[in-house]
Structure formats: C-alpha cells, structure tokens
Scaffold this motif. Structure first.
Motif, PDB file in Angstrom:
ATOM      1  N   HIS A  15       0.783  -1.252   0.000  1.00 18.53           N
ATOM      2  CA  HIS A  15       0.000   0.000   0.000  1.00 18.53           C
ATOM      3  C   HIS A  15       0.810   1.295   0.000  1.00 18.53           C
ATOM      4  O   HIS A  15       0.323   2.288   0.560  1.00 18.53           O
ATOM      5  CB  HIS A  15      -0.877   0.010   1.263  1.00 18.53           C
ATOM      6  N   HIS A  73      -2.079  -0.092   8.686  1.00 18.01           N
ATOM      7  CA  HIS A  73      -2.219   1.313   9.094  1.00 18.01           C
ATOM      8  C   HIS A  73      -3.576   1.644   9.677  1.00 18.01           C
ATOM      9  O   HIS A  73      -3.884   2.813   9.906  1.00 18.01           O
ATOM     10  CB  HIS A  73      -1.841   2.231   7.936  1.00 18.01           C
ATOM     11  N   TYR A 133      -5.110   4.953   4.987  1.00 20.13           N
ATOM     12  CA  TYR A 133      -4.570   4.983   3.624  1.00 20.13           C
ATOM     13  C   TYR A 133      -4.085   3.616   3.152  1.00 20.13           C
ATOM     14  O   TYR A 133      -4.015   3.359   1.940  1.00 20.13           O
ATOM     15  CB  TYR A 133      -3.449   6.025   3.512  1.00 20.13           C
ATOM     16  N   HIS A 158      11.323  -3.233   4.982  1.00 19.77           N
ATOM     17  CA  HIS A 158      10.740  -1.917   5.272  1.00 19.77           C
ATOM     18  C   HIS A 158      11.771  -0.873   5.677  1.00 19.77           C
ATOM     19  O   HIS A 158      11.431   0.160   6.257  1.00 19.77           O
ATOM     20  CB  HIS A 158       9.644  -2.047   6.340  1.00 19.77           C
ATOM     21  N   GLU A 199       7.443  -5.462   7.006  1.00 25.57           N
ATOM     22  CA  GLU A 199       6.118  -5.013   7.451  1.00 25.57           C
ATOM     23  C   GLU A 199       5.150  -6.178   7.640  1.00 25.57           C
ATOM     24  O   GLU A 199       4.089  -6.004   8.230  1.00 25.57           O
ATOM     25  CB  GLU A 199       5.551  -3.994   6.446  1.00 25.57           C
TER      26      GLU A 199
HETATM   27 FE   LIG Z   1       2.990   0.633   5.480  1.00 24.47          FE
END
Ligand SMILES: [Fe+2]
Length: 301
Positions: free
Chosen positions: A14, A63, A130, A196, A252
């Motif tokens: 994302h 998120h 988001y 990440h 992540e």
């Molecule tokens: Fe993320």
C-alpha cells in the motif's frame, strides 16, 4: 446456498506513492508518474481479479492500528477524505466504499468464539486508513465490489512476534470459516510491504525515479530470498524463516496481514505468481497472486 470459498489471495502492498503516481480523480495531489514497474504489476493483478469475479474483497491493513483487539469496518457505506499522516503531500484521497457488513459481523463473531478480542467499528464518520484505501484502489479502482476491512491489532509489537502472528493465524481461520458459511466467493488481500528499511528524506519531486532504489543491500537480498520461496510454492519454509526475515529486514509482514491471508487460504503449498517488484522510498514491494481457482483448489465463477 452453496458453500463459500476463498478463491485467491494477493500480496497487495500500500505505498500511497502508487496512487499518487496514477493521478486518479479521487486523489488531490498531481504527479508526473513514477513507480511504473509496481503500477504495471497492479495492472496485471487487476486483470486476474476481474476474471475471478469475487463477491467481496477482504483487506487487512497495517495502518488501521487497534491497540485492543481486531476490529472490522461495520458501516455499510463509508465516505470521506483519507490523508496519509506521513505523506500528506502525496495522498489526500476522497473515498466512497461499500462494506459487506454481514460477512464482517460473521468473522468478528467467529474470531470471538475462537478466543480473540474482536469488535465491530460502527462510527459512520470513520476515516478509513490509507493502507486499506491504497490496496483497494490499486487492485480494483472501479470500487464496485463490497469490502471487509480488518484492523491490525498491535499484538506482534506488544507480545513476541510469534505470539502476535499466532493471533493472526487464528484470525485467518475465523475469516475462512465465515467465508465458507457466507456462500461468498472471496479474495483476501495482504496489504504488506516486504523489507521496510526506508529513506528519511524524499526527493523533489517525490516521483524522481533517478533516486529510487533499495535502501540497503541486505534487505533487498532478503526480499529476493522470500520471493524466490513464494514463487516456488515453499510456503511452509517461508513461514519457518518469517520471524528472522521480520527481524533482519524490518519487514512489514510483522503487522500480520501476510499471516492472516495465508491462514485464510489454509497455507496452500502453491507457487505464487509474481506480477512485479519495486521499491518505494527504498522499501521492497511485491505484487503477488495465489489463484486458488487456477490451481483447482476453488471453483470458477
Ligand atoms: Fe505501510
């Protein structure tokens, strides 16, 4: 009613940069493009998703963080503006989505029965995060399929990684069982980046691709190792080394979507189709598909 099925899973990361690069009417900031390899990967994934004709898309997003328990979007129609708090310069997206509340409630109930703390989110003005929006926009920009949105409970960060991911495994099983009882043909989406490590400054403009590359070589090599295992269908081996990958590549997948998705698919030892890989501010992102219909593990539409 015939039995419902999980018909496919997609690793569908994302980074909001992908939406920014696309310039859809819903997103305010304008770009000159960027991150094309990943956006082309999503184009390929969109085509296979379209063929599958799912009734519902389920997404677990890192998120939408909930401190206590696993939460589910529980309002039929949600709309508003979603802003990325880290990159408000590139993501200010006006969203409108339909939630499959019935299925969400069934999973929430089942998760509770299986011992998890689970809760429906009933705030009609809730601002959808988001991560959920970017994954859904990139895989299905038409927004014409109802969704189930699932939060990322912070258990992998409060408990050990293994204990937290064990909860995501239970959440996946609750998801699978509820989908089967619902009669729906469902696609599960893991909204996760791989490695990440990221840069702390962005170029001007952000879509200057001459500045885009992996943040570090070790993280990149980890991504290649994981993708190689997934492409060969070595799912058990992937999960065996997942805690080390998380630790060494700051991956992540720690937040649980990847484990939830594979648990919902019942961990098929099935070769994933890589649609593409690319970095976004240095993080590693793969768009991958496990098509259970093509593999003969689920029925065609
Ligand atoms: Fe993320």
């Amino acid at each position: 009613m015939s039995k419902g099925e999980v018909i496919a899973g997609y690793l569908a990361p994302h980074p909001p940069h992908l939406v920014y690069g696309e310039n859809p009417p819903q997103n305010e900031p304008r770009s000159r493009g960027g991150w094309e390899t990943l956006r082309w990967a999503y184009e390929r994934a969109r085509a296979t998703l379209d063929e599958l004709k799912p009734d519902v898309l389920l997404v677990h997003s890192p998120h939408w963080i909930t401190q206590q328990g696993h939460h589910f979007l529980g309002v039929k129609e949600l709309s508003g503006k979603s802003v990325d708090p880290i990159f408000p310069n590139i993501f200010r997206y006006t969203f409108e989505l339909e939630v499959d509340v019935e299925l969400a409630e069934a999973i929430c109930h089942e998760a509770g029965q299986m011992g998890l703390t689970a809760k429906m989110m009933r705030n009609p003005k809730f601002r959808v995060d988001y991560g959920t929006i970017t994954t859904l926009h990139m895989i299905r920009p038409q927004w014409d399929i109802p969704v189930v949105g699932i939060s990322a409970n912070n258990s992998p960060y409060y408990l050990t990684t293994q204990e937290g991911l064990a909860e995501m495994d239970v959440l996946g099983r609750a998801t699978r069982k509820s989908i089967e009882a619902s009669g729906r043909r469902a696609v599960v989406l893991a909204s996760n980046t791989l490695c990440h490590y990221h840069f702390s400054k962005e170029p001007e403009p952000p879509e200057d691709m001459s500045q885009e590359h992996p943040e570090n070589m070790e993280g990149y090599l980890w991504d290649m190792r994981i993708i190689d295992l997934l492409r060969r269908g070595h799912i058990k081996e992937t999960f065996d080394i997942l805690p080390r990958f998380i630790e060494e590549a700051f991956a992540e997948v720690k937040s649980g979507a990847f484990t939830w998705m594979f648990s919902a698919m019942d961990y098929p030892e099935l070769a994933g189709e890589l649609h593409g890989y690319g970095t976004v501010i240095g993080t590693g992102n793969a768009v991958m598909e496990w098509n259970l219909v093509k593999a003969g593990l689920a029925k065609a539409a």
